[in-house]
Every structure is written in structure tokens, then in C-alpha cells.
Design a protein around this motif. Structure first.
Motif, mmCIF file in Angstrom:
data_model
loop_
_atom_site.group_PDB
_atom_site.id
_atom_site.type_symbol
_atom_site.label_atom_id
_atom_site.label_comp_id
_atom_site.label_asym_id
_atom_site.label_seq_id
_atom_site.Cartn_x
_atom_site.Cartn_y
_atom_site.Cartn_z
ATOM 1 N N GLU A 188 0.861 -1.189 0.000
ATOM 2 C CA GLU A 188 0.000 0.000 0.000
ATOM 3 C C GLU A 188 0.899 1.241 0.000
ATOM 4 O O GLU A 188 1.925 1.278 0.680
ATOM 5 N N TYR A 217 3.084 6.995 3.875
ATOM 6 C CA TYR A 217 1.663 6.821 4.189
ATOM 7 C C TYR A 217 1.246 7.892 5.194
ATOM 8 O O TYR A 217 1.797 7.971 6.288
ATOM 9 N N LYS A 244 -9.657 1.921 -2.785
ATOM 10 C CA LYS A 244 -9.949 1.427 -1.428
ATOM 11 C C LYS A 244 -11.391 1.773 -1.055
ATOM 12 O O LYS A 244 -11.794 2.945 -1.092
ATOM 13 N N PHE A 279 -9.679 4.082 6.203
ATOM 14 C CA PHE A 279 -9.093 3.775 7.513
ATOM 15 C C PHE A 279 -9.326 4.960 8.448
ATOM 16 O O PHE A 279 -8.538 5.901 8.498
ATOM 17 N N CYS A 337 -5.735 -2.943 2.388
ATOM 18 C CA CYS A 337 -5.548 -2.788 3.828
ATOM 19 C C CYS A 337 -6.836 -2.880 4.656
ATOM 20 O O CYS A 337 -7.326 -3.974 4.876
ATOM 21 N N TYR A 338 -7.385 -1.749 5.078
ATOM 22 C CA TYR A 338 -8.554 -1.756 5.974
ATOM 23 C C TYR A 338 -9.715 -2.558 5.372
ATOM 24 O O TYR A 338 -10.566 -3.060 6.104
ATOM 25 N N ARG A 352 -10.860 -5.869 6.886
ATOM 26 C CA ARG A 352 -11.705 -6.004 8.082
ATOM 27 C C ARG A 352 -13.165 -6.266 7.733
ATOM 28 O O ARG A 352 -13.988 -6.492 8.629
ATOM 29 N N ALA A 360 -0.929 -1.438 5.047
ATOM 30 C CA ALA A 360 0.072 -0.861 5.957
ATOM 31 C C ALA A 360 -0.569 -0.743 7.336
ATOM 32 O O ALA A 360 -1.041 0.335 7.711
ATOM 33 N N PHE A 361 -0.631 -1.865 8.058
ATOM 34 C CA PHE A 361 -1.080 -1.797 9.446
ATOM 35 C C PHE A 361 0.010 -1.081 10.244
ATOM 36 O O PHE A 361 1.047 -0.715 9.720
ATOM 37 N N ASN A 362 -0.219 -0.897 11.518
ATOM 38 C CA ASN A 362 0.671 -0.060 12.332
ATOM 39 C C ASN A 362 1.073 -0.839 13.582
ATOM 40 O O ASN A 362 0.692 -1.996 13.762
ATOM 41 N N THR A 398 -2.354 -1.891 15.748
ATOM 42 C CA THR A 398 -3.286 -2.893 15.212
ATOM 43 C C THR A 398 -2.564 -4.043 14.512
ATOM 44 O O THR A 398 -3.150 -5.110 14.330
ATOM 45 N N TYR A 432 4.537 7.451 10.086
ATOM 46 C CA TYR A 432 3.673 6.284 10.305
ATOM 47 C C TYR A 432 4.559 5.042 10.309
ATOM 48 O O TYR A 432 5.334 4.830 9.372
HETATM 49 N N1 LIG Z 1 -3.766 1.616 5.909
HETATM 50 C C1 LIG Z 1 -4.737 1.043 6.550
HETATM 51 O O1 LIG Z 1 -5.831 0.882 6.056
HETATM 52 C C2 LIG Z 1 -4.402 0.585 7.932
HETATM 53 C C3 LIG Z 1 -5.416 -0.382 8.493
HETATM 54 C C4 LIG Z 1 -5.105 -0.786 9.874
HETATM 55 O O2 LIG Z 1 -4.049 -0.510 10.414
HETATM 56 C C5 LIG Z 1 -6.118 -1.530 10.596
HETATM 57 O O3 LIG Z 1 -5.901 -1.800 11.774
HETATM 58 O O4 LIG Z 1 -7.143 -1.901 10.017
#
Ligand SMILES: NC(=O)CCC(=O)C(=O)O
Length: 284
Positions: free
Chosen positions: A47, A53, A122, A126, A163-164, A167, A188-190, A193, A226
Motif C-alpha cells: 500500500e 503513508y 480502497k 481507515f 488494507c482496511y 476487516r 500498511a497496518f501499524n 493494530t 507512520y
Molecule cells: N492503511 C490502513 O488501512 C491501515 C489499516 C489498519 O491498520 C487496521 O488496523 O485496520
């Protein structure tokens, strides 16, 4: 006939990205070539691979994709896909629609001939706020996409999210029901999370749908604003992690096996046991 018609090699490029877009593109190109030399048929970038980011960066790095020739990133990806004769899932980039001036987080997919195969904006932005840990609001500057994205390859059909999007199980479920053998998520989670949910979500989407799931992150850069989690990974249809990187730059190369998909689906045949007569109104 299996949903994955034959074995293939997938490469996840966990790229170290910085503030210089041209350098990011040069390095991405080098890594795609390296992955192809190692035998990869499909290569995935992370991402936001051409920019850092962050909501401050998206407007500054955004490129228009219409007409495509105006985009430096489009041209680089198309050329290297053709040069390496690989399918290239070009992570994502900040995109600007020149007519509406709206910004999107957009993934471009190229065929081994360098033709654009798919574009995914996307869908789920997020926007989270975990007090004392992380607050992020993509929707301050980005607009969401409004469609699911799947595309055909000679190996079978591939589903794409960013990424998000992972979920939201509905995306992967719909793609799998439409015959995709894999969901690919540049992401790109962090540091909050990532340890909580990155691998859990990948394994959940894989087990729910008995498909492969691939996540491709930027490398972690503690000097950046980030801090990406890293840990790019491939999960198989049984929920097993086939390959996982740590947090630094690298390429994960893994084999996908059509017989594995069929074996898992035969053993636990949930794909044929669904009761849509019971839960037909999933959107209610
Ligand atoms: N870039 C993102 O969408 C990050 C998503 C994320 O970190 C999450 O926990 O979901």
C-alpha cells in the motif's frame, strides 16, 4: 476444475519507501525484477508504495490516471510488468480524479504484457481512534471507492482489496463465491493494530473462504511519521501461514498449490454446506 488452475509463484515485495517518489519507483522496479528473476509469476507491491503513508502526503503525491500517460507511476508499473512478463499488483498509490478533484487510495494491476487489467479504489477508508494509541482518518482527504475488484489471470480469478478492506469479510466472501482463489491486500497496518489483528484477519479471511490470502506491507521505517507493521505474509486455504517476513525490507516468495485448495475444500466442505436459505439477508 480447481479455482486455481495450476501452481504459481507469488512474490510479496516489502519495500522500504521514503519521501522521494522517483527513488521509490526506481527501487520498486528493481525489486520487481529481482522477484521475477527468482521465478515469481505474480508480484505484489505494498500500500502507498510511491509515497509515505499519511493524510498530509496523499494530496502532494497524488497522480491522475486519466489519461494514463500522465502518470509516472502508471508508466513505471506497466513497463516493468512487460519487461518481467509478470502479473503486477501495484500496491496502491494516491490518485486524483482531475474532474472532481477527489483523492483515492488506488491499486493498479498490470498483465504480463503491461496492459492495465484492473483498478481498485480502497472501499473502506481507515478511520480509527484508539485513545492513547492511534488516531487516523483517511476520510479527511480521501474518498472511498464504490466497487469490488476481481480480475482474471491464466491461473484463475484474483480478488483485490486494500488494507482496511480486509476487516470487512463481505468483500472476501463475495470474491470467493465468485470463484477467486486468492484475496490480495496491499496494506500498511501499524504498531498498535498490526500485532493485534494483521495475521488474525489474514487467517480468518483464508479459513472463512478456503482461499489463499496475501498481505503486502511497506517495510517499517522508524523515522517516518507512520510506522508500518511489516510482516507481509501468505496464508493458505487452511489458515496456515506459508511465508511471513519480519519488519525490514525483503521479498517473500511462496508457492501456491492448486491441489492444496482442493484438498482443504474436500476435507471440510463448508463451501458446499452454506445455508443461504437461513441467512439470505446478510445486508439487513
Ligand atoms: N492503511 C490502513 O488501512 C491501515 C489499516 C489498519 O491498520 C487496521 O488496523 O485496520
Amino acid at each position: 476444475m480447481s479455482i486455481l488452475s495450476r501452481p504459481l509463484k507469488l512474490a510479496l515485495v516489502q519495500l522500504a519507501t521514503g519521501v522521494d517518489k522517483s527513488v521509490n519507483l526506481i527501487r520498486a522496479r528493481e525489486k520487481v525484477i529481482e522477484a521475477a528473476k527468482a521465478g515469481a509469476n505474480i508480484v505484489v507491491l505494498p500500500e502507498c508504495f510511491n509515497s509515505p503513508y499519511g493524510t498530509d502526503y496523499f494530496p502532494r503525491y497524488a497522480e491522475s490516471l486519466s489519461p494514463p500517460k500522465s502518470s509516472q507511476t502508471f508508466e513505471t508499473l506497466s513497463a516493468v510488468a512487460q519487461e518481467t512478463a509478470t502479473y503486477l499488483i501495484g500496491g496502491s498509490i494516491p490518485e486524483i480524479d482531475p474532474t472532481t478533484r477527489r483523492l483515492y487510495n488506488t491499486s493498479l494491476v498490470f498483465s504480463p504484457k503491461g496492459d492495465l487489467l484492473a483498478t481498485h479504489r480502497k472501499v473502506h477508508l481507515f478511520d480509527i481512534d484508539i485513545p492513547g494509541k492511534i488516531k487516523f482518518k483517511e476520510s479527511e482527504v480521501l474518498s472511498p471507492g464504490d466497487k469490488m475488484t476481481t480480475f482474471e489471470t491464466e491461473y484463475g480469478k484474483i480478488g483485490l482489496g486494500i488494507c482496511y478492506d480486509i476487516r470487512f469479510p463481505e468483500l472476501a466472501m463475495t470474491a470467493a463465491r465468485n470463484g477467486c482463489f486468492i484475496m490480495v491486500y496491499p496494506g500498511a497496518f501499524n504498531m498498535t493494530t498490526g500485532p493485534l489483528h494483521w495475521s488474525l484477519l489474514a487467517r480468518s479471511r483464508a479459513v472463512d473462504n478456503q482461499i489463499y490470502v496475501a498481505l503486502c506491507s511497506p517495510a517499517r521505517d522508524l523515522d517516518a511519521t507512520y510506522h508500518a507493521w511489516g510482516h507481509s505474509m501468505l496464508v493458505d486455504p487452511n489458515g496456515d501461514i506459508v511465508k511471513e517476513l519480519e519488519d525490514s525490507e525483503g521479498i517473500a516468495i511462496a508457492d501456491l498449490d492448486n491441489e492444496r485448495v482442493d484438498e482443504v475444500r474436500r476435507g471440510i466442505p463448508v463451501t458446499t454446506q452454506r445455508r443461504f436459505d437461513v441467512y439470505k439477508n446478510v445486508a439487513d
